[in-house]
Motif scaffolding. Structure first.
Motif, PDB file in Angstrom:
ATOM      1  N   ILE A  32       0.869  -1.175   0.000  1.00 19.57           N
ATOM      2  CA  ILE A  32       0.000   0.000   0.000  1.00 19.57           C
ATOM      3  C   ILE A  32       0.904   1.221   0.000  1.00 19.57           C
ATOM      4  N   LYS A  33       0.723   2.075  -0.982  1.00 18.80           N
ATOM      5  CA  LYS A  33       1.473   3.324  -1.054  1.00 18.80           C
ATOM      6  C   LYS A  33       0.652   4.377  -0.311  1.00 18.80           C
ATOM      7  N   LEU A  34       1.243   4.983   0.714  1.00 18.44           N
ATOM      8  CA  LEU A  34       0.561   6.017   1.490  1.00 18.44           C
ATOM      9  C   LEU A  34       0.788   7.383   0.863  1.00 18.44           C
ATOM     10  N   THR A  35      -0.143   8.299   1.091  1.00 14.93           N
ATOM     11  CA  THR A  35       0.005   9.654   0.560  1.00 14.93           C
ATOM     12  C   THR A  35       1.191  10.359   1.217  1.00 14.93           C
ATOM     13  N   LYS A  36       1.756  11.323   0.516  1.00 14.48           N
ATOM     14  CA  LYS A  36       2.895  12.078   1.041  1.00 14.48           C
ATOM     15  C   LYS A  36       2.537  12.868   2.291  1.00 14.48           C
ATOM     16  N   LYS A  37       1.270  13.308   2.389  1.00 15.52           N
ATOM     17  CA  LYS A  37       0.885  14.127   3.552  1.00 15.52           C
ATOM     18  C   LYS A  37       0.995  13.350   4.853  1.00 15.52           C
ATOM     19  N   ASP A  38       1.051  12.024   4.782  1.00 15.43           N
ATOM     20  CA  ASP A  38       1.187  11.182   5.975  1.00 15.43           C
ATOM     21  C   ASP A  38       2.612  10.658   6.138  1.00 15.43           C
ATOM     22  N   SER A  39       3.567  11.352   5.555  1.00 20.93           N
ATOM     23  CA  SER A  39       4.923  10.816   5.505  1.00 20.93           C
ATOM     24  C   SER A  39       5.753  11.058   6.757  1.00 20.93           C
ATOM     25  N   GLY A  40       5.257  11.802   7.705  1.00 19.23           N
ATOM     26  CA  GLY A  40       6.021  12.013   8.931  1.00 19.23           C
ATOM     27  C   GLY A  40       6.763  13.328   8.934  1.00 19.23           C
ATOM     28  N   GLN A  41       7.804  13.379   9.739  1.00 22.21           N
ATOM     29  CA  GLN A  41       8.558  14.614   9.916  1.00 22.21           C
ATOM     30  C   GLN A  41      10.043  14.363   9.698  1.00 22.21           C
ATOM     31  N   GLY A  42      10.779  15.438   9.581  1.00 25.13           N
ATOM     32  CA  GLY A  42      12.228  15.349   9.417  1.00 25.13           C
ATOM     33  C   GLY A  42      12.606  14.679   8.117  1.00 25.13           C
ATOM     34  N   SER A  43      13.505  13.698   8.176  1.00 21.67           N
ATOM     35  CA  SER A  43      13.980  13.031   6.967  1.00 21.67           C
ATOM     36  C   SER A  43      12.912  12.145   6.329  1.00 21.67           C
ATOM     37  N   HIS A  44      11.833  11.873   7.060  1.00 18.85           N
ATOM     38  CA  HIS A  44      10.748  11.048   6.522  1.00 18.85           C
ATOM     39  C   HIS A  44       9.694  11.875   5.800  1.00 18.85           C
ATOM     40  N   GLU A  45       9.794  13.184   5.885  1.00 15.28           N
ATOM     41  CA  GLU A  45       8.773  14.070   5.334  1.00 15.28           C
ATOM     42  C   GLU A  45       8.918  14.237   3.823  1.00 15.28           C
ATOM     43  N   GLY A  46       7.770  14.324   3.123  1.00 17.37           N
ATOM     44  CA  GLY A  46       7.771  14.705   1.719  1.00 17.37           C
ATOM     45  C   GLY A  46       7.949  13.599   0.706  1.00 17.37           C
ATOM     46  N   HIS A  47       7.907  12.355   1.134  1.00 14.43           N
ATOM     47  CA  HIS A  47       7.959  11.264   0.158  1.00 14.43           C
ATOM     48  C   HIS A  47       7.039  10.131   0.623  1.00 14.43           C
ATOM     49  N   HIS A  48       6.749   9.239  -0.296  1.00 15.89           N
ATOM     50  CA  HIS A  48       5.808   8.166  -0.014  1.00 15.89           C
ATOM     51  C   HIS A  48       6.421   7.084   0.875  1.00 15.89           C
ATOM     52  N   HIS A  49       5.568   6.481   1.683  1.00 17.21           N
ATOM     53  CA  HIS A  49       5.929   5.308   2.465  1.00 17.21           C
ATOM     54  C   HIS A  49       5.004   4.176   2.038  1.00 17.21           C
ATOM     55  N   PHE A  50       5.437   2.956   2.273  1.00 19.33           N
ATOM     56  CA  PHE A  50       4.693   1.783   1.846  1.00 19.33           C
ATOM     57  C   PHE A  50       4.462   0.842   3.016  1.00 19.33           C
ATOM     58  N   ILE A  51       3.280   0.215   3.014  1.00 16.31           N
ATOM     59  CA  ILE A  51       2.925  -0.791   4.015  1.00 16.31           C
ATOM     60  C   ILE A  51       2.775  -2.124   3.276  1.00 16.31           C
ATOM     61  N   SER A  52       3.419  -3.147   3.786  1.00 17.86           N
ATOM     62  CA  SER A  52       3.351  -4.465   3.176  1.00 17.86           C
ATOM     63  C   SER A  52       1.968  -5.084   3.318  1.00 17.86           C
ATOM     64  N   ARG A  53       1.582  -5.834   2.320  1.00 19.03           N
ATOM     65  CA  ARG A  53       0.307  -6.566   2.338  1.00 19.03           C
ATOM     66  C   ARG A  53       0.204  -7.455   3.582  1.00 19.03           C
ATOM     67  N   GLY A  54       1.327  -7.982   4.026  1.00 18.98           N
ATOM     68  CA  GLY A  54       1.354  -8.882   5.176  1.00 18.98           C
ATOM     69  C   GLY A  54       0.880  -8.255   6.475  1.00 18.98           C
ATOM     70  N   LEU A  55       0.872  -6.930   6.559  1.00 18.10           N
ATOM     71  CA  LEU A  55       0.415  -6.250   7.776  1.00 18.10           C
ATOM     72  C   LEU A  55      -1.085  -5.992   7.793  1.00 18.10           C
ATOM     73  N   VAL A  56      -1.764  -6.228   6.665  1.00 16.06           N
ATOM     74  CA  VAL A  56      -3.201  -5.953   6.585  1.00 16.06           C
ATOM     75  C   VAL A  56      -3.960  -7.074   7.279  1.00 16.06           C
ATOM     76  N   ALA A  57      -4.736  -6.705   8.308  1.00 15.53           N
ATOM     77  CA  ALA A  57      -5.536  -7.679   9.048  1.00 15.53           C
ATOM     78  C   ALA A  57      -6.962  -7.747   8.520  1.00 15.53           C
ATOM     79  N   ASP A  58      -7.537  -6.586   8.171  1.00 13.96           N
ATOM     80  CA  ASP A  58      -8.928  -6.556   7.748  1.00 13.96           C
ATOM     81  C   ASP A  58      -9.231  -5.240   7.046  1.00 13.96           C
ATOM     82  N   ILE A  59     -10.331  -5.228   6.332  1.00 13.70           N
ATOM     83  CA  ILE A  59     -10.840  -4.006   5.719  1.00 13.70           C
ATOM     84  C   ILE A  59     -12.241  -3.813   6.263  1.00 13.70           C
ATOM     85  N   GLU A  60     -12.465  -2.675   6.909  1.00  7.64           N
ATOM     86  CA  GLU A  60     -13.741  -2.392   7.559  1.00  7.64           C
ATOM     87  C   GLU A  60     -14.268  -1.071   7.007  1.00  7.64           C
ATOM     88  N   GLY A  61     -15.244  -1.132   6.116  1.00  6.29           N
ATOM     89  CA  GLY A  61     -15.791   0.086   5.516  1.00  6.29           C
ATOM     90  C   GLY A  61     -14.723   0.804   4.717  1.00  6.29           C
TER      91      GLY A  61
END
Length: 80
Positions: A32-61
């Motif tokens: 899952i590619k997350l939006t840049k606005k949720d990228s954090g602060q400092g050196s993590h700010e301003g670029h995309h982060h990704f979450i592995s499929r393996g961390l997804v437990a469920d989809i609710e709404g």
């Protein structure tokens, strides 16, 4: 039960503890590619982060719930 293929743009990604982790930008392969606005602060700010499929437990709404707490999930995030 909804599956990984049901994840859509703009869905909220939350940890197992209900804390906001990010917002889905899109799916790229098995991540899952997350939006840049949720990228954090400092050196993590301003670029995309990704979450592995393996961390997804469920989809609710309009939420993707992870199997890890928000604090733990960000430790597993991959950067672009």
């Amino acid at each position: 039960m909804a599956g990984f293929e049901d994840i859509r743009e703009h869905m909220e990604v939350i940890g197992a503890d209900g804390v906001h982790v990010g917002t889905v930008d899109k799916i790229e392969g098995d991540r899952i590619k997350l939006t840049k606005k949720d990228s954090g602060q400092g050196s993590h700010e301003g670029h995309h982060h990704f979450i592995s499929r393996g961390l997804v437990a469920d989809i609710e709404g309009d939420q993707v719930r992870l199997s890890a707490t928000a604090a733990n999930a960000v430790q597993f995030e991959e950067e672009e």
